[in-house]
Design an enzyme around this catalytic site. Structure first.
Site, PDB file in Angstrom:
ATOM      1  CG  ASP A  30      -9.431  95.301 -33.831  1.00 20.94           C
ATOM      2  OD1 ASP A  30     -10.196  94.330 -33.910  1.00 20.94           O
ATOM      3  OD2 ASP A  30      -8.252  95.255 -34.226  1.00 20.94           O
ATOM      4  CB  SER A 121     -24.744  81.255 -36.749  1.00 18.83           C
ATOM      5  OG  SER A 121     -24.574  80.738 -38.054  1.00 18.83           O
ATOM      6  N   GLY A 123     -21.865  84.977 -39.977  1.00 13.76           N
ATOM      7  CA  GLY A 123     -20.662  85.291 -40.731  1.00 13.76           C
ATOM      8  C   GLY A 123     -20.674  86.695 -41.314  1.00 13.76           C
ATOM      9  CE  LYS A 173     -22.057  79.806 -34.297  1.00 15.22           C
ATOM     10  NZ  LYS A 173     -20.665  79.532 -34.582  1.00 15.22           N
ATOM     11  CG  HIS A 176     -25.099  76.312 -35.693  1.00 19.48           C
ATOM     12  ND1 HIS A 176     -23.948  76.751 -36.304  1.00 19.48           N
ATOM     13  CD2 HIS A 176     -26.122  76.888 -36.375  1.00 19.48           C
ATOM     14  CE1 HIS A 176     -24.243  77.546 -37.307  1.00 19.48           C
ATOM     15  NE2 HIS A 176     -25.560  77.655 -37.375  1.00 19.48           N
ATOM     16  CG  ASN A 177     -20.097  76.171 -35.604  1.00 19.45           C
ATOM     17  OD1 ASN A 177     -21.179  76.741 -35.753  1.00 19.45           O
ATOM     18  ND2 ASN A 177     -18.966  76.823 -35.519  1.00 19.45           N
ATOM     19  CD  GLU A 180     -20.946  76.012 -40.498  1.00 20.00           C
ATOM     20  OE1 GLU A 180     -19.707  76.167 -40.467  1.00 20.00           O
ATOM     21  OE2 GLU A 180     -21.751  76.856 -40.031  1.00 20.00           O
TER      22      GLU A 180
END
Length: 301
Positions: A30, A121, A123, A173, A176-177, A180
């Site tokens: 990172d 998914s 978080g 996904k 999926h969102n 959501e």
């Protein structure tokens, strides 16, 4: 098994930690040196360059990208390709558009690399609960990476699966969102209606806890909502501003292209957009029209 992770935000770091606890070697990079130092302190390997990340992985390598969608993904791949060898695998675990994923898969294949897309998914709770993963790509690299997916999932045979060819993971996904978005909007509207019924003096925290057990609308999202309400029942100090990651938009675009009616997801997206408008022009236009045709009062600012 060995895995390189690029992007050690909260989710990337937690994924690395879950893999380490399962006995896998993790090398992380990172641009935030504090993040790489923290990774090293927990028992994995934090490095300061992509070159060091690749050097610390044995071939065939697997590198998981947890970077923002769009150009950052392309730029990261472009920097990695000269350092890696044919047969190495890129895994895009972010929220990329599935069309970009299909293009990247084709480009990688032409150069001898594998490319897997993983809609992820979970978080910030993934370290404890495990991650739900929707995997797309060719069969061979997915099978080789199975120990990684099993370690990250809630259980070896639960919460993840190879859902289809390249792009399928990110497409699923995306939907999926979109779902959501609709769920969140429904909960928000329901609690707003109850809060507005002041004559009944309803306790929203109590109601959220009642719904958590046995109710048809119980869910993990409701559990999180109940926890949030306990901390701040009146939502004090918060602005009505809701960002979006882009996947709700893509879901709506796909619904239109496929001639599928998706009014709930579409309206939940529109509500998010509207939340960002201070004294929005649309509502003011409606107010002046009502005044013109019916003489209805206009509320002055």
């Amino acid at each position: 098994m060995e895995l390189g992770i690029i992007g050690l935000g909260k989710m990337g770091f937690n994924m690395a930690e879950r893999l380490r606890l399962a006995g896998h070697k993790v090398v992380g990079f990172d641009f935030n040196k504090e993040a790489t130092a923290k990774l090293t302190a927990t028992g994995s390997i934090g490095v300061d360059s992509l070159e060091d990340l690749v050097k610390n992985l044995a071939a065939p390598r697997a590198v998981w990208l947890m970077v923002p969608s769009g150009d950052p993904v392309d730029q990261t791949i472009a920097k990695l390709e000269p350092l890696m060898q044919k047969g190495d695998t890129f895994i895009d675990g972010g929220n990329s558009n599935y069309k970009d994923t299909q293009r990247r898969h084709a480009e990688a294949a032409a150069k001898g690399f594998e490319f897997v897309d993983c809609g992820t998914s979970g978080g910030i709770w993934g370290l404890r609960e495990g991650y739900s993963m929707m995997v797309g790509g060719d069969k061979a690299p997915v099978e080789r990476l199975t120990p990684i997916f099993e370690a990250l999932a809630p259980a070896k045979d639960e919460g993840w699966g190879h859902v289809g060819p390249s792009g399928a993971g990110h497409f699923v996904k995306m939907v999926h969102n979109g779902i959501e978005y609709g769920l969140m909007e429904a909960y928000a509207e329901g609690f707003s209606i109850m809060k507005a019924k002041e004559t009944l003096n309803l306790d929203l925290v109590q109601i959220s806890e009642i719904w958590q057990k046995g109710s048809v609308v119980r869910s993990w999202l409701l559990d999180l909502t109940a926890d949030a309400l306990k901390k701040n029942p009146s939502l004090d100090g918060m602005e009505a501003y809701v960002p979006d990651s882009g996947e709700g938009r893509w879901t709506v675009f796909e619904a239109i292209d496929l001639d599928v009616s998706a009014p709930v997801i579409t309206e939940s997206l529109i509500r998010r957009l509207r939340s960002r408008e201070a004294n929005n022009f649309t509502d003011r236009m409606i107010s002046i029209m009502r005044n013109e045709f019916g003489g209805h009062a206009i509320k002055k600012s």
